[in-house]
Design a protein around this motif. Sequence first.
Motif, PDB file in Angstrom:
ATOM      1  N   ALA A   1      53.042  58.688  17.236  1.00 28.80           N
ATOM      2  CA  ALA A   1      51.720  58.683  17.007  1.00 28.80           C
ATOM      3  C   ALA A   1      51.547  57.489  17.573  1.00 28.80           C
ATOM      4  O   ALA A   1      50.024  57.620  17.625  1.00 28.80           O
ATOM      5  CB  ALA A   1      51.568  58.502  14.631  1.00 28.80           C
ATOM      6  N   GLY A   2      51.496  57.222  18.341  1.00 25.07           N
ATOM      7  CA  GLY A   2      51.451  56.393  19.600  1.00 25.07           C
ATOM      8  C   GLY A   2      51.237  54.635  18.918  1.00 25.07           C
ATOM      9  O   GLY A   2      50.151  53.897  20.047  1.00 25.07           O
ATOM     10  N   LYS A   3      51.473  54.697  17.706  1.00 26.06           N
ATOM     11  CA  LYS A   3      51.078  52.852  17.117  1.00 26.06           C
ATOM     12  C   LYS A   3      52.519  51.588  17.333  1.00 26.06           C
ATOM     13  O   LYS A   3      52.159  50.948  17.078  1.00 26.06           O
ATOM     14  CB  LYS A   3      51.532  53.287  16.129  1.00 26.06           C
ATOM     15  CG  LYS A   3      50.084  54.313  15.276  1.00 26.06           C
ATOM     16  CD  LYS A   3      50.987  54.086  13.430  1.00 26.06           C
ATOM     17  CE  LYS A   3      49.517  55.550  12.593  1.00 26.06           C
ATOM     18  NZ  LYS A   3      50.160  56.089  11.568  1.00 26.06           N
ATOM     19  N   GLY A   4      52.815  52.629  18.140  1.00 31.05           N
ATOM     20  CA  GLY A   4      54.012  51.411  19.257  1.00 31.05           C
ATOM     21  C   GLY A   4      55.387  51.730  17.955  1.00 31.05           C
ATOM     22  O   GLY A   4      55.547  52.247  17.233  1.00 31.05           O
ATOM     23  N   PRO A   5      56.250  50.668  18.417  1.00 39.24           N
ATOM     24  CA  PRO A   5      57.904  49.818  18.118  1.00 39.24           C
ATOM     25  C   PRO A   5      57.655  50.119  16.297  1.00 39.24           C
ATOM     26  O   PRO A   5      56.199  49.243  16.002  1.00 39.24           O
ATOM     27  CB  PRO A   5      58.220  49.543  18.513  1.00 39.24           C
ATOM     28  CG  PRO A   5      56.868  48.084  18.980  1.00 39.24           C
ATOM     29  CD  PRO A   5      56.329  49.196  19.322  1.00 39.24           C
ATOM     30  N   ILE A   6      59.082  50.176  15.776  1.00 37.84           N
ATOM     31  CA  ILE A   6      58.492  49.819  14.452  1.00 37.84           C
ATOM     32  C   ILE A   6      60.395  49.456  14.422  1.00 37.84           C
ATOM     33  O   ILE A   6      61.550  49.921  14.830  1.00 37.84           O
ATOM     34  CB  ILE A   6      58.915  50.593  13.684  1.00 37.84           C
ATOM     35  CG1 ILE A   6      58.248  50.791  11.486  1.00 37.84           C
ATOM     36  CG2 ILE A   6      59.343  51.886  13.883  1.00 37.84           C
ATOM     37  CD1 ILE A   6      57.944  52.220  10.765  1.00 37.84           C
ATOM     38  N   VAL A   7      60.351  48.348  13.526  1.00 39.41           N
ATOM     39  CA  VAL A   7      61.794  48.187  13.088  1.00 39.41           C
ATOM     40  C   VAL A   7      62.261  48.475  11.673  1.00 39.41           C
ATOM     41  O   VAL A   7      61.955  48.156  10.279  1.00 39.41           O
ATOM     42  CB  VAL A   7      61.791  46.361  12.922  1.00 39.41           C
ATOM     43  CG1 VAL A   7      63.234  46.394  12.172  1.00 39.41           C
ATOM     44  CG2 VAL A   7      61.399  45.937  13.929  1.00 39.41           C
ATOM     45  N   MET A   8      63.686  48.484  11.417  1.00 42.95           N
ATOM     46  CA  MET A   8      63.788  49.262  10.161  1.00 42.95           C
ATOM     47  C   MET A   8      65.453  48.592   9.528  1.00 42.95           C
ATOM     48  O   MET A   8      65.972  48.609  10.654  1.00 42.95           O
ATOM     49  CB  MET A   8      64.260  50.616  10.294  1.00 42.95           C
ATOM     50  CG  MET A   8      64.208  51.427   8.932  1.00 42.95           C
ATOM     51  SD  MET A   8      64.376  53.711   9.190  1.00 42.95           S
ATOM     52  CE  MET A   8      65.948  54.752  10.458  1.00 42.95           C
ATOM     53  N   GLU A   9      65.171  48.232   8.723  1.00 43.20           N
ATOM     54  CA  GLU A   9      66.469  47.832   7.851  1.00 43.20           C
ATOM     55  C   GLU A   9      67.509  48.565   7.480  1.00 43.20           C
ATOM     56  O   GLU A   9      66.915  49.121   6.173  1.00 43.20           O
ATOM     57  CB  GLU A   9      66.190  45.939   7.556  1.00 43.20           C
ATOM     58  CG  GLU A   9      67.711  45.412   6.869  1.00 43.20           C
ATOM     59  CD  GLU A   9      67.536  44.206   6.218  1.00 43.20           C
ATOM     60  OE1 GLU A   9      68.326  43.909   5.327  1.00 43.20           O
ATOM     61  OE2 GLU A   9      66.065  43.817   6.097  1.00 43.20           O
ATOM     62  N   LEU A  10      68.442  48.638   8.271  1.00 43.27           N
ATOM     63  CA  LEU A  10      69.609  49.423   6.909  1.00 43.27           C
ATOM     64  C   LEU A  10      70.360  48.634   6.313  1.00 43.27           C
ATOM     65  O   LEU A  10      71.076  48.206   6.401  1.00 43.27           O
ATOM     66  CB  LEU A  10      70.073  50.621   7.234  1.00 43.27           C
ATOM     67  CG  LEU A  10      69.431  51.725   7.768  1.00 43.27           C
ATOM     68  CD1 LEU A  10      69.832  52.555   9.285  1.00 43.27           C
ATOM     69  CD2 LEU A  10      68.057  52.190   7.716  1.00 43.27           C
ATOM     70  N   GLN A  11      70.442  49.059   4.561  1.00 40.38           N
ATOM     71  CA  GLN A  11      71.246  47.715   3.497  1.00 40.38           C
ATOM     72  C   GLN A  11      72.201  48.812   3.381  1.00 40.38           C
ATOM     73  O   GLN A  11      72.293  49.238   2.583  1.00 40.38           O
ATOM     74  CB  GLN A  11      70.529  46.768   2.738  1.00 40.38           C
ATOM     75  CG  GLN A  11      69.220  45.860   2.627  1.00 40.38           C
ATOM     76  CD  GLN A  11      69.206  46.222   1.834  1.00 40.38           C
ATOM     77  OE1 GLN A  11      68.524  45.909   0.412  1.00 40.38           O
ATOM     78  NE2 GLN A  11      68.824  43.900   1.427  1.00 40.38           N
ATOM     79  N   THR A  12      73.243  48.351   3.896  1.00 38.24           N
ATOM     80  CA  THR A  12      74.229  49.162   4.370  1.00 38.24           C
ATOM     81  C   THR A  12      75.722  48.160   4.097  1.00 38.24           C
ATOM     82  O   THR A  12      76.385  46.882   3.012  1.00 38.24           O
ATOM     83  CB  THR A  12      74.641  49.664   5.000  1.00 38.24           C
ATOM     84  OG1 THR A  12      75.883  50.675   5.078  1.00 38.24           O
ATOM     85  CG2 THR A  12      74.780  48.804   6.785  1.00 38.24           C
ATOM     86  N   TYR A  13      77.117  48.368   4.376  1.00 40.49           N
ATOM     87  CA  TYR A  13      78.643  47.820   3.985  1.00 40.49           C
ATOM     88  C   TYR A  13      79.394  48.932   4.001  1.00 40.49           C
ATOM     89  O   TYR A  13      79.826  49.838   4.053  1.00 40.49           O
ATOM     90  CB  TYR A  13      79.157  47.717   2.682  1.00 40.49           C
ATOM     91  CG  TYR A  13      79.826  47.086   2.018  1.00 40.49           C
ATOM     92  CD1 TYR A  13      79.291  45.899   1.387  1.00 40.49           C
ATOM     93  CD2 TYR A  13      80.953  47.164   1.920  1.00 40.49           C
ATOM     94  CE1 TYR A  13      79.942  44.846   0.996  1.00 40.49           C
ATOM     95  CE2 TYR A  13      81.760  46.363   1.290  1.00 40.49           C
ATOM     96  CZ  TYR A  13      81.399  45.286   0.929  1.00 40.49           C
ATOM     97  OH  TYR A  13      82.209  44.301   0.629  1.00 40.49           O
ATOM     98  N   ARG A  14      79.754  48.172   4.669  1.00 39.30           N
ATOM     99  CA  ARG A  14      81.361  48.677   5.703  1.00 39.30           C
ATOM    100  C   ARG A  14      82.818  48.329   4.862  1.00 39.30           C
ATOM    101  O   ARG A  14      82.848  47.279   4.596  1.00 39.30           O
ATOM    102  CB  ARG A  14      81.781  47.883   7.378  1.00 39.30           C
ATOM    103  CG  ARG A  14      82.037  45.873   7.838  1.00 39.30           C
ATOM    104  CD  ARG A  14      82.155  46.126   8.226  1.00 39.30           C
ATOM    105  NE  ARG A  14      82.255  44.674   9.210  1.00 39.30           N
ATOM    106  CZ  ARG A  14      82.334  43.483   8.482  1.00 39.30           C
ATOM    107  NH1 ARG A  14      83.226  43.431   7.893  1.00 39.30           N
ATOM    108  NH2 ARG A  14      82.003  42.262   8.842  1.00 39.30           N
TER     109      ARG A  14
END
Length: 393
Positions: A278-291
């Motif tokens: 939509a042209g709003k620029g970047p976004i940060v996404m944190e995925l809470q996961t586990y190895r």
Amino acid sequence: MKNMLTILSNALCRITGRNVGTRVVVSRSYADFTPKATFDIKKCDVHRLEEGPPVKAELTREQGLQYYHIMQTVRRMELKADQLYKQKIIRGFCHLYDGQEACAAGIEAAINPSDHLITAYRAHGYTYTRGVPIKEILAELTGRKGGVAKGKGGSMHMYAPNFYGGNGIVGAQVPLGAGIALACQYQGNNQVCAALYGDGAANQGQLFESFNMAALWKLPCIFICENNKYGMGTSVERASASTDYYKRGDYIPGIRVDGMDVLCVREATKFAADHCRAGKGPIVMELQTYRYHGHSMSDPGVSYRTREEIQEVRSKSDPITMLKERMLSNNMASVEEFKEIDVAIRKEVEEAAQFATSDPEPPLEELCNHIFSNDVPLEVRGTHRWSTLKSVS
């Protein structure tokens, strides 16, 4: 993908009662199963956003079987890599992805094949979801000619169309991802780039330089932190003054997502991709996961955390088990179907391992190939691939 469709087709033939060869036909028909269901998913924490991704996700039966197949394939492939490493057939660096499968499957389900993805060195899962066959991944791990990078890249350096690796330097892929997003914007193709990094890389200065440029130029980049709780052997609490990685962009919007739920990851990634398009620029996404494995194969993974901690995550939050139980409890599939898929995946992985251990290594004369895209442009002392250096005094 073709193998997956074959498995699903065979399963559907079996449950619809069609006689295919000597397959045993069961009484349940396709109509017995729920074709679609809506599930409640965990609400995402948001930063600089008025609203976040939806708290309900729709899942069709076909999608569920597809996601299960992808995650189970990655799991089996990584367990086979573990075995080959312990047999000293795979050598060197090897970072396994088991436990984090919902991240790769969910992201791929939400973006287009024409979109772009770049990640760190825990790259096997993304190499598979971006379309590389299992046998080429395992052959690359064993350093064979039939590997995806012709046996020259190894665990950390695998590539595919619109997939830029596997990068061995901590955090180095993030500015590259911002550059790919800049190319998308420049070409006006409405594509996005997902640039992934771990919690261990989240304190790197180059991340914040990339955030700044991406925000200034409104680049279509999804910066994704796969927070698996440990950077090598150091817990996030010991490494970061703030563990709210989704807020690290400061002036960039962010969301924190349950990375163990493939539906949560899918919906959040759709939301993030729509934001960028939509042209709003970047976004940060944190995925809470586990190895489940250690940082790498040289790390047993139990000196800085307990076996009980690992087992608790397996029993309560395993992404494959969670999806399977959802589908079974809503009559979207049968136990027999999952068993059939599991058997087919095991067979495919075993055949891939056979190829990866029998395929020849690349010959010595190919050692310096594929460095230049064309002929060597000029002769520079010390850079010719087969020149012998001599002392001149």
